[in-house]
Design an enzyme around this catalytic site. Structure first.
Site, short mmCIF file in Angstrom:
data_model
loop_
_atom_site.label_atom_id
_atom_site.label_comp_id
_atom_site.label_asym_id
_atom_site.label_seq_id
_atom_site.Cartn_x
_atom_site.Cartn_y
_atom_site.Cartn_z
N LYS A 194 0.86 -1.19 0.00
CA LYS A 194 0.00 0.00 0.00
C LYS A 194 0.89 1.23 0.00
CE LYS A 194 -3.43 2.41 2.65
NZ LYS A 194 -4.51 2.26 3.65
N LYS A 247 -2.43 -1.74 -3.52
CA LYS A 247 -3.34 -0.58 -3.48
C LYS A 247 -2.53 0.71 -3.58
CE LYS A 247 -6.16 1.85 -0.20
NZ LYS A 247 -6.56 1.91 1.20
O1 PB1 Z 1 -10.65 4.42 -1.54
C1 PB1 Z 1 -9.67 4.80 -0.89
O2 PB1 Z 1 -9.04 5.85 -1.15
C2 PB1 Z 1 -9.21 3.93 0.26
C3 PB1 Z 1 -8.31 4.67 1.22
C4 PB1 Z 1 -7.70 3.74 2.24
C5 PB1 Z 1 -8.74 2.90 2.92
N1 PB1 Z 1 -8.18 1.64 3.27
C6 PB1 Z 1 -6.79 4.48 3.19
C7 PB1 Z 1 -6.67 5.94 2.81
C8 PB1 Z 1 -5.58 6.64 3.55
O3 PB1 Z 1 -4.45 6.17 3.58
O4 PB1 Z 1 -5.90 7.67 4.11
C9 PB1 Z 1 -7.20 4.36 4.65
C10 PB1 Z 1 -6.03 3.92 5.44
N2 PB1 Z 1 -6.36 3.27 6.65
#
Ligand code: PB1
Length: 327
Positions: A194, A247
């Site tokens: 991620k 992601k």
């Molecule tokens: O659709 C999205 O942008 C998902 C974002 C994602 C959710 N798992 C993270 C966004 C972020 O890093 O702020 C949330 C992280 N826990």
């Protein structure tokens, strides 16, 4: 022309193109992200995510029924609490919004597969994905809270938990807690690879989860890196993840392929809020064909190696697959 090999031979009709199609989609591979918030009798459209809504627990069933009707059987729940604090205590509160949403979803749609996002950022007053030590996120103190959060989800009926925090060692910590408490059958879908991406903006608007200072670069990955993606994925395999994830999706398909080729676990790919919002905005301007674009994005993720696709377009894609319009 004396051509022996003519690739166009297999493109000459829709029937032939379908016969030799290399990437096939199924509604079973789609996961719908859904926002549930504290409060009563409210459904709020999310300005930065047109067509996406925040639901109070007593109103979520209308969306759950629409998902089932469209053929989507997997949902990933994101909680939006009305109270946030330094340690994100609502995340692991047995009466927290996700915990209550799990009970309600189980009651109204017992055969839906319920996955929960496990992270602190929606629950902390500072918006970081863990507890702070000064200006830094305290990795090891956060592990305990993530494990407690995942346990509270399993206890409330989650079928699967999905840690999205990017703390080191969180899969092992969650696996240990779940096993010690008897949830040896609850799988972990780890957000393994991620990136500290700018594609999350609309989500942060939706969840009010933008960091109040700094950024997430001390825990989410640097998008300049490629080998590090394999390092993170293989670590999660060692720690006991059952499903890996890359992601965001669209700008990271090279890494989807690499992780897929380097591991043997199912691989999820998350088409994030920024990807969705860009398509929506361009479609609203009349610059693109929205349906063709989100279908092409989905097929691209599966072609790159996704086994599962987390997408805000899950209902539409499931319908199009059933109608034979894609996949
Ligand atoms: O659709 C999205 O942008 C998902 C974002 C994602 C959710 N798992 C993270 C966004 C972020 O890093 O702020 C949330 C992280 N826990």
């Amino acid at each position: 022309m004396d051509l022996t090999v003519r690739p166009r031979r297999l493109r000459s009709s829709e029937t032939l193109r379908r016969m030799v199609r290399e990437t096939r989609l199924s509604p079973a591979s789609l996961i719908y992200p859904m926002f549930v918030m504290d409060g009563k009798d409210k459904v709020e459209e999310i300005p930065s995510l047109p067509g996406q809504f925040r639901y109070t627990v007593d109103r979520m069933e209308e969306e759950l029924f629409l998902l089932k009707e469209a053929g989507v059987s997997q949902v990933m729940l994101f909680g939006i609490p009305d109270r946030k604090d330094e340690v994100g205590s609502q995340a692991y509160d047995p009466n927290g919004v996700v915990q209550r949403a799990l009970h309600r979803a189980r009651e109204v749609c017992p055969d839906l597969y319920l996955i929960t996002d496990v992270c602190m950022c929606e629950y902390t007053s500072h918006g970081h994905c863990g507890v702070l030590c000064g200006k830094d996120v305290d990795n090891d103190r956060t592990l305990e809270l993530l494990a407690r959060t995942a346990l509270s989800h399993a206890q409330a009926g989650a079928d699967m938990v999905a840690p999205s925090d990017m703390m080191d060692g969180r899969v092992a910590a969650i696996r240990r807690m779940l096993d010690e408490e008897g949830f040896i059958r609850t799988p972990i879908m780890s957000y393994s690879v991620k990136f500290a991406s700018s594609f999350y903006g609309p989500f942060r608007d939706a969840a009010g989860s933008a960091p109040s200072f700094g950024d997430r670069k001390s825990y989410q990955m640097d998008y300049h890196n490629r080998r590090e993606a394999l390092k993170e994925a293989l670590l999660d395999v060692q720690e006991g993840a059952d499903i890996l994830m890359v992601k965001p999706a669209m700008s990271y398909l090279d890494l989807v392929r690499e992780v897929k080729d380097a591991t043997t676990l199912p691989l999820a790919v998350y088409s994030v809020s920024g990807e969705y919002a860009m398509v929506k905005a361009a479609a609203e301007k009349g610059w693109i064909d929205e349906e063709r674009i989100f279908c092409e994005m989905a097929v691209s993720a599966f072609r790159a190696g996704a086994d599962l696709y987390i997408t805000y377009y899950a209902k539409e894609l499931a319908r199009f697959i059933k109608e034979g319009r894609i996949g």
